[in-house]
Design an enzyme around this catalytic site. Structure first.
Site, PDB file in Angstrom:
ATOM      1  N   ARG A  88     -14.612 -10.854   0.765  1.00  0.00           N
ATOM      2  CA  ARG A  88     -13.275 -10.389   0.361  1.00  0.00           C
ATOM      3  C   ARG A  88     -13.330  -9.082  -0.432  1.00  0.00           C
ATOM      4  O   ARG A  88     -12.384  -8.308  -0.437  1.00  0.00           O
ATOM      5  CB  ARG A  88     -12.559 -11.472  -0.453  1.00  0.00           C
ATOM      6  CG  ARG A  88     -11.052 -11.255  -0.539  1.00  0.00           C
ATOM      7  CD  ARG A  88     -10.353 -12.463  -1.111  1.00  0.00           C
ATOM      8  NE  ARG A  88     -10.910 -12.818  -2.394  1.00  0.00           N
ATOM      9  CZ  ARG A  88     -10.975 -14.066  -2.876  1.00  0.00           C
ATOM     10  NH1 ARG A  88     -10.514 -15.070  -2.159  1.00  0.00           N
ATOM     11  NH2 ARG A  88     -11.489 -14.306  -4.051  1.00  0.00           N
ATOM     12  N   TYR A 122       9.332   6.531  -0.558  1.00  0.00           N
ATOM     13  CA  TYR A 122       9.281   5.658   0.623  1.00  0.00           C
ATOM     14  C   TYR A 122      10.039   4.359   0.281  1.00  0.00           C
ATOM     15  O   TYR A 122       9.741   3.700  -0.716  1.00  0.00           O
ATOM     16  CB  TYR A 122       7.801   5.379   0.909  1.00  0.00           C
ATOM     17  CG  TYR A 122       7.522   4.447   2.049  1.00  0.00           C
ATOM     18  CD1 TYR A 122       7.829   4.793   3.358  1.00  0.00           C
ATOM     19  CD2 TYR A 122       6.907   3.221   1.814  1.00  0.00           C
ATOM     20  CE1 TYR A 122       7.533   3.936   4.398  1.00  0.00           C
ATOM     21  CE2 TYR A 122       6.608   2.358   2.856  1.00  0.00           C
ATOM     22  CZ  TYR A 122       6.927   2.718   4.140  1.00  0.00           C
ATOM     23  OH  TYR A 122       6.633   1.863   5.162  1.00  0.00           O
ATOM     24  N   ASP A 181       1.822   9.512  -3.846  1.00  0.00           N
ATOM     25  CA  ASP A 181       1.691   9.164  -2.424  1.00  0.00           C
ATOM     26  C   ASP A 181       1.447  10.471  -1.672  1.00  0.00           C
ATOM     27  O   ASP A 181       2.321  11.332  -1.595  1.00  0.00           O
ATOM     28  CB  ASP A 181       2.974   8.465  -1.941  1.00  0.00           C
ATOM     29  CG  ASP A 181       2.854   7.953  -0.505  1.00  0.00           C
ATOM     30  OD1 ASP A 181       2.111   8.555   0.299  1.00  0.00           O
ATOM     31  OD2 ASP A 181       3.530   6.955  -0.171  1.00  0.00           O
ATOM     32  N   LYS A 219      -1.158   6.031   8.962  1.00  0.00           N
ATOM     33  CA  LYS A 219      -0.561   7.217   9.586  1.00  0.00           C
ATOM     34  C   LYS A 219      -1.642   8.198  10.044  1.00  0.00           C
ATOM     35  O   LYS A 219      -2.232   7.998  11.090  1.00  0.00           O
ATOM     36  CB  LYS A 219       0.423   7.864   8.602  1.00  0.00           C
ATOM     37  CG  LYS A 219       1.365   6.880   7.908  1.00  0.00           C
ATOM     38  CD  LYS A 219       2.327   6.228   8.856  1.00  0.00           C
ATOM     39  CE  LYS A 219       3.102   5.056   8.278  1.00  0.00           C
ATOM     40  NZ  LYS A 219       3.838   5.314   7.033  1.00  0.00           N
TER      41      LYS A 219
HETATM   42  C1  LIG Z   1       4.421   4.528   6.154  1.00  0.00           C
HETATM   43  C2  LIG Z   1       4.332   4.988   4.761  1.00  0.00           C
HETATM   44  C3  LIG Z   1       3.877   4.132   3.764  1.00  0.00           C
HETATM   45  C4  LIG Z   1       3.530   2.684   4.046  1.00  0.00           C
HETATM   46  O1  LIG Z   1       2.443   2.553   4.894  1.00  0.00           O
HETATM   47  P1  LIG Z   1       2.251   1.183   5.734  1.00  0.00           P
HETATM   48  O2  LIG Z   1       0.838   1.243   6.167  1.00  0.00           O
HETATM   49  O3  LIG Z   1       3.246   1.226   6.837  1.00  0.00           O
HETATM   50  O4  LIG Z   1       2.514   0.065   4.787  1.00  0.00           O
HETATM   51  C5  LIG Z   1       3.779   4.614   2.487  1.00  0.00           C
HETATM   52  N1  LIG Z   1       4.106   5.888   2.190  1.00  0.00           N
HETATM   53  C6  LIG Z   1       4.546   6.743   3.133  1.00  0.00           C
HETATM   54  C7  LIG Z   1       4.884   8.126   2.744  1.00  0.00           C
HETATM   55  C8  LIG Z   1       4.673   6.326   4.447  1.00  0.00           C
HETATM   56  O5  LIG Z   1       5.141   7.168   5.373  1.00  0.00           O
END
Ligand SMILES: *Cc1c(COP(=O)(O)O)cnc(C)c1O
Length: 395
Positions: free
Chosen positions: A61, A114, A186, A211
Site C-alpha cells: 500500500r 477546479y 494545482d 491529464k
Molecule cells: C481534471 C483535473 C483535476 C482532477 O483530476 P482527476 O484525475 O480527474 O481527479 C484537478 N485539477 C485540474 C486542473 C483538472 O483539470
C-alpha cells in the site's frame, strides 16, 4: 522521490530527464522500463528482518518500484523534496488540503478552482470543522488582507479551470507564509515543464496526472510534490487514509511521462495557432488563453511560465441554447467529454455562474473550453469553422 528510488543524476535538459530519470535497468534484468509491480504482501525472511523494518518495501500500500519510478521523475521535474503518486488529481487536491488543515482552521480557495475541489471543501472540510472561504484569483498580495489568524492553507490554480486567470504565485506565497499558511498550487495546465510553483515559493504542488502525464485518456493518477517542511504532513495523511495507486496505473503514467516534452510542445503550438485563429472569427467575442497578448494576465504569464498548455476557452456572441447545440452536436473531430490531456481534441460548453462565489462571471456569451489534441491543425480549424457557421445561422 520515494525513499527507495535511485538518486537521479543531474540532467541538463528536461528532455534528457524525461528519457532517463526513474529507470533502473540493472535491477530489471536489463529491461529498459521498470515493469508493473503488482503486490500487496512483501515477504520477510527472518524475525530480525521483520523487526528491523529496513526493507525498501514493507507492504504494497505504501508503494512499489513502479510507483517509485514515477515519483522520482515528477519530483525531479517539480524540484520537490519528495513526490507521492496518488489515485487521481482530485485525491492529490484532497490529501494536500487535509495535510495542512485540522478542525478550527480556515482555508482560502481561489474562486477559479477546479469544481470538484470546491465541492470537497464545501462538502467535507466544512463538516470536519474547517471554515472554507474563496478569494479572487487576481488578488495577489491582497491575499494577506483576507487571511484570518487561523488560515492555514491557500489553494491556487494557475491558470484557473474554465476561466484561465493567471495567479501571482510569488505574491500569494509571500502573503500565505506571512500569515502562517501553506500555499498549494494545482499545476496541471502548464505541467512542470512550463511552470515551477515550488521555485516561486509554493509549499505543495498537485497534478492531475490523469491529464498531460498519462496523455492518452486511459488512466487516473495524481501527484503531490512538497517542500521538506510540508512533506511529512502529506505522507502522514496519505498513509492514514489508505490511498494507493496500482502498479498498472503507475506504469501508464511512467510511459506517458517519457513523451511529455514533445507532446506538450505539439499541444502548445496547435492550441496557440487555433486560439489566434479564433480571435479573428466574427462569432468570437473573447479567447481566454494566457499566452495571447489580449489576455488580461499575459504579462504575469510571461513572467512566471515558459510555455502554455493544450487547454483554453473562448466565448461566442450571446445566443440561445439551440445555437450551442448546433455548434457541438455536429463536430467531426472534436468530441465532448470531461477530462483533457489526451491525444484527441475535446470541446466542452461550460456554464460558470454556479461555480463562482467571489467574482461573478461577467461574460454574457456562451463559453466553451477546448483541449487541442494532436490532430492536424487545419483539420481542427475546418471542424471549428463549420461549427461557427452553424452557430451563426442558428443565433
Ligand atoms: C481534471 C483535473 C483535476 C482532477 O483530476 P482527476 O484525475 O480527474 O481527479 C484537478 N485539477 C485540474 C486542473 C483538472 O483539470
Amino acid at each position: 522521490m520515494s525513499d527507495h528510488s535511485p538518486e537521479s543524476p543531474s540532467f541538463h535538459s528536461v528532455e534528457t530527464l524525461l528519457t532517463h530519470a526513474g529507470r533502473t535497468p540493472d535491477d530489471q534484468f536489463g529491461f529498459v522500463n521498470t515493469p508493473v509491480y503488482r503486490g500487496s504482501t512483501v515477504l520477510f525472511k527472518t524475525l530480525a528482518d521483520l523487526e528491523a523494518q529496513a526493507q525498501p518495501y514493507l507492504y504494497g500500500r505504501a508503494g512499489n518500484p513502479t510507483t517509485a519510478s514515477v515519483e522520482s521523475v515528477v519530483n525531479a521535474l517539480e524540484g520537490g523534496f519528495r513526490t507521492k503518486l496518488v489515485p487521481s488529481g482530485l485525491a492529490a487536491i484532497t490529501i494536500a488540503l487535509m495535510s495542512c488543515l485540522k478542525a478550527g482552521d480556515d482555508v482560502l480557495i481561489t474562486d477559479s478552482a477546479y469544481e470538484p475541489g470546491r465541492k470537497f471543501a464545501d462538502g467535507f472540510l466544512e463538516r470536519m470543522g474547517v471554515s472554507v472561504r474563496y478569494y479572487d484569483p487576481r488578488i495577489g498580495s491582497g491575499l494577506r488582507e483576507v487571511m484570518l489568524p487561523n488560515t492555514r492553507a491557500v489553494l491556487a490554480e494557475s491558470p484557473g479551470s474554465l476561466t484561465f486567470e493567471i495567479q501571482d504565485i510569488p505574491a500569494l506565497a509571500a502573503a500565505a507564509h506571512e500569515g502562517g499558511a501553506r500555499l498549494i498550487v494545482d499545476n496541471s495546465w502548464a505541467s512542470p515543464l512550463y511552470h515551477k510553483p515550488l521555485a516561486l515559493g509554493a509549499d505543495l504542488v498537485v497534478h492531475a496526472g490523469t491529464k498531460m502525464f498519462v496523455g492518452h485518456s486511459d488512466a487516473f493518477a495524481g501527484t503531490i510534490s512538497a517542500t521538506e517542511a510540508a512533506w511529512a504532513d502529506v505522507e502522514r495523511v496519505r498513509t492514514l487514509l489508505g490511498f494507493f495507486t496500482s502498479g498498472d496505473d503507475a506504469y501508464l503514467v511512467a510511459r506517458g511521462l517519457r513523451t511529455l516534452a514533445i507532446r506538450m510542445q505539439e499541444h502548445q503550438h496547435r492550441a496557440l495557432e487555433i486560439a489566434r485563429w479564433l480571435e479573428q472569427q466574427d462569432e468570437v467575442t473573447a479567447v481566454l488563453h494566457p499566452a495571447l497578448p489580449s489576455h488580461p494576465d499575459h504579462e504575469l504569464w510571461k513572467r512566471d511560465f515558459t510555455g502554455s498548455g493544450s487547454l483554453f476557452g473562448f466565448v461566442l456572441k450571446p445566443a440561445p441554447r439551440a445555437a450551442v447545440a448546433a455548434f457541438v452536436d455536429h463536430l467531426q473531430l472534436f468530441t465532448m467529454g470531461y477530462s483533457w490531456g489526451g491525444y484527441e481534441s475535446l470541446c466542452l460548453p461550460v456554464t460558470i455562474s454556479k461555480a463562482r462565489t467571489v467574482v461573478p462571471w461577467s461574460e454574457t456569451g456562451n463559453l466553451f473550453r477546448l483541449h487541442i489534441g494532436l490532430e492536424g491543425v487545419d483539420d481542427l480549424k475546418s471542424d471549428l469553422q463549420a461549427a461557427l457557421d452553424r452557430y451563426a445561422r442558428s443565433r
